[in-house]
Design an enzyme around this catalytic site. Structure first.
Site, short mmCIF file in Angstrom:
data_model
loop_
_atom_site.label_atom_id
_atom_site.label_comp_id
_atom_site.label_asym_id
_atom_site.label_seq_id
_atom_site.Cartn_x
_atom_site.Cartn_y
_atom_site.Cartn_z
N ARG A 209 0.85 -1.18 0.00
CA ARG A 209 0.00 0.00 0.00
C ARG A 209 0.89 1.24 0.00
O ARG A 209 1.90 1.29 0.69
CB ARG A 209 -0.93 0.02 1.23
CG ARG A 209 -2.05 -1.01 1.20
CD ARG A 209 -3.09 -0.67 0.15
NE ARG A 209 -4.26 -1.55 0.20
CZ ARG A 209 -4.40 -2.65 -0.52
NH1 ARG A 209 -3.43 -3.04 -1.33
NH2 ARG A 209 -5.51 -3.37 -0.44
N GLU A 238 -3.20 7.40 -4.44
CA GLU A 238 -3.71 6.81 -5.68
C GLU A 238 -5.17 7.23 -5.89
O GLU A 238 -5.93 7.31 -4.93
CB GLU A 238 -3.63 5.27 -5.60
CG GLU A 238 -2.24 4.71 -5.63
CD GLU A 238 -2.23 3.19 -5.52
OE1 GLU A 238 -3.28 2.54 -5.79
OE2 GLU A 238 -1.18 2.63 -5.17
N HIS A 255 0.08 -0.02 -9.40
CA HIS A 255 -0.60 -0.95 -8.49
C HIS A 255 -1.08 -2.19 -9.25
O HIS A 255 -2.24 -2.59 -9.15
CB HIS A 255 -1.79 -0.26 -7.80
CG HIS A 255 -2.20 -0.91 -6.52
ND1 HIS A 255 -2.83 -0.23 -5.52
CD2 HIS A 255 -2.08 -2.19 -6.08
CE1 HIS A 255 -3.09 -1.05 -4.51
NE2 HIS A 255 -2.64 -2.25 -4.83
#
Length: 378
Positions: A209, A238, A255
């Site tokens: 993350r 993000e 990601h």
């Protein structure tokens, strides 16, 4: 039965089409009005599932998330409503582990160093962390693991504290869930002080993350410490990463570390199995039936010796060439919806298991099968 599913979730029609009407939606912009009369909701990590989203949806019978993590799901609210929930722990673990290993291979080749000489530090001993550890161990690296929720008897690899890992590891790969409270919170786990503690020439990978690293502090740190090499698949804020950070990385991706075709299929299939169990329905499909054959059906290894690092990288690139995703990300991340479009259109990547190897020379395939490739021996 009305089945509302994220537009980027693959194989939904193939698996759920026989159970009801599938309606595709944009997961990031999904709202309560999209769920009118929905019986099943299938999401990814970009959708926050909570009371605000579900309060007007009274017909909902099942929520599934094709993810390992569940921080985007208000499970207490679902339990209060009596709505069954399932996620897909481990569905993309192999993809994430192989991503970290391939990134290390690529970087070792670029820097002209021997990857086997590197000590690997895995922070987080869950599914993805252990998948990465397995790849590096199969290659011959020494692997250290840090996880406050594990004890040594639970792990094959040496368990150390985070400070010790930082001092001993040449490559640090992050694989922790995101938590902003408790004694072991991971929000800004790598803050300014911890970044400053990195030893010279450390390679730092983030595959979990974005907020596990303070990205603003990372920018300032990296500008002063060019010896530190960064591989980032996840980003604070993000889908709008800090533009100044991207050029400071060796490899940058949107990601998608777990975005292998096998991982995507596995995640959707696990939700299909969970829904079938919840509704007491038979499981009629199989995971393998969803996957196409690799464009290289079988590869013979004629070498009389072990593969070189460069040869292994060439083999790895047959299933995933990280350079392509890195190039595409740098060109498009700052465009409108660029981050999400890259994720949405990411379909080509396979896992090592898609490639079957056979040896006609002295090259041993056993360690390659431990790495993840399919093997048929000699």
């Amino acid at each position: 039965m009305k089945i509302v599913a994220d537009e980027n979730m693959p194989f939904v029609e193939a698996l759920f089409g026989g159970l009801g009407d599938v309606v595709r939606v944009n997961g990031r912009s999904l709202s309560a009005k999209d769920l009118k009369d929905a019986d099943v909701l299938l999401v990814r990590s970009v959708t926050k599932v909570n009371q605000t989203l579900l309060q007007d949806c009274q017909s909902l019978k099942f929520v599934g998330s094709a993810t390992i993590g569940t921080d985007h799901i208000d499970q207490a609210y679902l339990k209060h409503r009596g709505i069954p929930f399932a996620n897909a722990p481990g569905c993309n673990a192999t993809g994430v582990g192989e991503y970290a290993f391939i990134a290390a291979l690529e970087l070792a080749q670029r820097e002209q160093v021997n990857l086997k000489d590197k000590v690997i530090g895995i922070v987080g001993a869950g599914n993805t962390g252990m998948a990465a550890a397995k790849c590096f161990a199969a290659f011959g690296n020494k692997v250290l693991v840090c996880d406050p929720f594990k004890t040594q008897d639970m792990l094959y690899f040496p368990l150390v504290g985070l400070d010790e890992l930082i001092q001993q590891a040449d490559i640090i790969s992050l694989h922790v869930p995101l938590s902003d409270n408790g004694p072991y919170k991971t929000w800004y786990l790598f803050d300014e002080a911890r970044l400053e503690s990195l030893t010279p020439n450390t390679w730092l990978f983030n595959c979990c993350r974005g907020e596990v690293i303070d990205n603003r502090a990372l920018i300032e740190f990296k500008r002063r410490r060019d010896d530190i090499k960064l591989v980032l698949d996840v980003w604070q804020g993000e889908p709008h990463p800090m533009a100044e950070l991207v050029p400071l990385t060796e490899f940058a991706t949107p990601h998608i570390a777990g975005y292998s075709l096998e991982g995507k299929a596995r995640g959707t299939f696990m939700l299909y199995q969970a829904l079938a169990t919840s509704l007491n329905l038979p499981v009629k499909a199989s995971l393998q039936s969803l996957l196409p054959s690799h464009f290289v059906n079988q590869l013979g290894l004629a070498s009389q010796t072990e593969l070189t690092q460069g040869q292994l990288l060439s083999l790895a690139r047959l299933v995933y060439d990280l350079r392509d995703d890195d190039k595409n990300f740098r060109q498009a991340f700052d465009k409108t919806n660029g981050f999400d479009q890259l994720r949405k259109n990411h379909t080509h990547r396979r896992e090592f298991s898609a490639l079957t190897l056979a040896s006609s020379g002295g090259c041993e395939v056993n360690w390659l099968t431990k790495l993840g490739f399919s093997g048929v021996g000699r």
